[in-house]
Design a protein around this motif. Structure first.
Motif, short mmCIF file in Angstrom:
data_model
loop_
_atom_site.label_atom_id
_atom_site.label_comp_id
_atom_site.label_asym_id
_atom_site.label_seq_id
_atom_site.Cartn_x
_atom_site.Cartn_y
_atom_site.Cartn_z
N PRO A 74 -4.74 -9.15 -0.68
CA PRO A 74 -5.07 -8.91 -2.09
C PRO A 74 -4.39 -9.89 -3.04
O PRO A 74 -4.96 -10.27 -4.06
N VAL A 75 -3.18 -10.32 -2.72
CA VAL A 75 -2.43 -11.22 -3.60
C VAL A 75 -3.18 -12.54 -3.77
O VAL A 75 -3.15 -13.15 -4.84
N ARG A 76 -3.89 -12.96 -2.74
CA ARG A 76 -4.67 -14.21 -2.81
C ARG A 76 -5.68 -14.18 -3.95
O ARG A 76 -6.04 -15.20 -4.51
N PHE A 77 -6.12 -12.98 -4.31
CA PHE A 77 -7.12 -12.83 -5.36
C PHE A 77 -6.53 -12.30 -6.66
O PHE A 77 -7.25 -11.87 -7.54
N GLY A 78 -5.21 -12.30 -6.77
CA GLY A 78 -4.57 -11.84 -7.99
C GLY A 78 -4.52 -10.33 -8.11
O GLY A 78 -4.32 -9.80 -9.20
N LEU A 79 -4.68 -9.63 -7.01
CA LEU A 79 -4.65 -8.17 -7.01
C LEU A 79 -3.27 -7.69 -6.58
O LEU A 79 -2.54 -8.41 -5.90
N PRO A 80 -2.91 -6.45 -6.91
CA PRO A 80 -1.62 -5.92 -6.46
C PRO A 80 -1.57 -5.87 -4.93
O PRO A 80 -2.57 -5.58 -4.28
N ALA A 81 -0.39 -6.14 -4.38
CA ALA A 81 -0.23 -6.13 -2.92
C ALA A 81 -0.31 -4.72 -2.35
O ALA A 81 -0.78 -4.52 -1.25
N ALA A 82 0.14 -3.74 -3.12
CA ALA A 82 0.13 -2.35 -2.65
C ALA A 82 -1.25 -1.74 -2.84
O ALA A 82 -1.90 -1.93 -3.86
N ASP A 83 -1.70 -1.00 -1.86
CA ASP A 83 -2.98 -0.30 -1.93
C ASP A 83 -2.74 1.04 -2.60
O ASP A 83 -1.99 1.88 -2.09
N ASP A 84 -3.38 1.26 -3.74
CA ASP A 84 -3.19 2.53 -4.45
C ASP A 84 -4.08 3.64 -3.91
O ASP A 84 -4.05 4.76 -4.40
N GLY A 85 -4.90 3.32 -2.93
CA GLY A 85 -5.73 4.34 -2.30
C GLY A 85 -7.06 4.58 -2.98
O GLY A 85 -7.93 5.26 -2.44
N SER A 86 -7.27 4.02 -4.17
CA SER A 86 -8.53 4.27 -4.87
C SER A 86 -9.65 3.46 -4.25
O SER A 86 -9.45 2.37 -3.75
N ARG A 87 -10.82 4.02 -4.26
CA ARG A 87 -12.01 3.34 -3.75
C ARG A 87 -13.16 3.57 -4.73
O ARG A 87 -14.29 3.77 -4.34
N ASP A 88 -12.82 3.55 -6.02
CA ASP A 88 -13.82 3.90 -7.03
C ASP A 88 -14.42 2.69 -7.75
O ASP A 88 -15.20 2.85 -8.67
N ASP A 89 -14.09 1.48 -7.32
CA ASP A 89 -14.71 0.32 -7.94
C ASP A 89 -16.20 0.34 -7.62
O ASP A 89 -16.59 0.54 -6.46
N PRO A 90 -17.07 0.16 -8.61
CA PRO A 90 -18.52 0.21 -8.35
C PRO A 90 -18.99 -0.75 -7.26
O PRO A 90 -19.97 -0.47 -6.59
N LEU A 91 -18.29 -1.86 -7.06
CA LEU A 91 -18.69 -2.80 -6.03
C LEU A 91 -18.44 -2.27 -4.62
O LEU A 91 -18.95 -2.81 -3.65
N LEU A 92 -17.65 -1.21 -4.53
CA LEU A 92 -17.29 -0.66 -3.22
C LEU A 92 -17.95 0.69 -2.95
O LEU A 92 -17.63 1.34 -1.97
N THR A 93 -18.87 1.09 -3.78
CA THR A 93 -19.52 2.39 -3.62
C THR A 93 -21.01 2.21 -3.41
O THR A 93 -21.54 1.10 -3.46
N ASP A 94 -21.68 3.32 -3.22
CA ASP A 94 -23.13 3.26 -3.03
C ASP A 94 -23.86 2.85 -4.32
O ASP A 94 -25.05 2.56 -4.29
N ARG A 95 -23.14 2.76 -5.43
CA ARG A 95 -23.77 2.30 -6.67
C ARG A 95 -24.17 0.83 -6.58
O ARG A 95 -25.01 0.37 -7.34
N SER A 96 -23.60 0.11 -5.64
CA SER A 96 -23.96 -1.30 -5.49
C SER A 96 -25.19 -1.49 -4.61
O SER A 96 -25.68 -2.62 -4.47
N LEU A 97 -25.72 -0.43 -4.03
CA LEU A 97 -26.90 -0.55 -3.18
C LEU A 97 -28.10 -1.14 -3.92
O LEU A 97 -28.92 -1.84 -3.32
N ALA A 98 -28.20 -0.87 -5.21
CA ALA A 98 -29.30 -1.44 -5.99
C ALA A 98 -29.26 -2.96 -5.99
O ALA A 98 -30.29 -3.62 -6.09
#
Length: 128
Positions: free
Chosen positions: A26-50
């Motif tokens: 994650p650090v490579r992309f400027g994201l926090p190194a620790a995983d906060d456990g959330s999986r609610d980003d629209p790109l990671l849900t079935d909302r991206s199926l469209a």
């Protein structure tokens, strides 16, 4: 999210070499190194199926009364989004217009992924 970003920045077809890579840092992309456990980003849900299941209606697009121009960033031509743009242009019997930079080539560094906004502006009709 790091896995999504690694997948969308992979150059070319997805080969065994891609699937053999270690998990994305994650650090490579400027994201926090620790995983906060959330999986609610629209790109990671079935909302991206469209987006991922969409297939353009080539006949309807070709019959449109307006001119359709498909563009791609020169640096992202071989990544997932770039290949989709080039493929769509091909379906319409044209070549994609190539702009300086990447998928967000018009951006400055404000989001940590600087493009080439000046070169992009100069390539845009009317300099807009």
């Amino acid at each position: 999210m790091a896995a999504f970003m690694a997948m969308t920045s992979w150059q070319g077809e997805f080969t065994d070499a891609y699937f053999a890579l270690p998990p994305a840092d994650p650090v490579r992309f400027g994201l926090p190194a620790a995983d906060d456990g959330s999986r609610d980003d629209p790109l990671l849900t079935d909302r991206s199926l469209a987006v991922t299941t969409y297939r353009p209606d080539v006949e309807a697009l070709a019959a449109a009364p307006t001119r359709i121009v498909v563009a791609v960033g020169e640096e992202s031509r071989e990544v997932f989004t770039g290949r989709a743009a080039v493929g769509t242009a091909g379906l319409l019997g044209q070549e994609a217009i190539v702009f300086p930079g990447h998928h967000g080539g018009f951006l400055g560094g404000e989001f940590g992924y600087a493009g080439q906004p000046e070169a992009f502006r100069q390539e845009t009709p009317g300099g807009a």
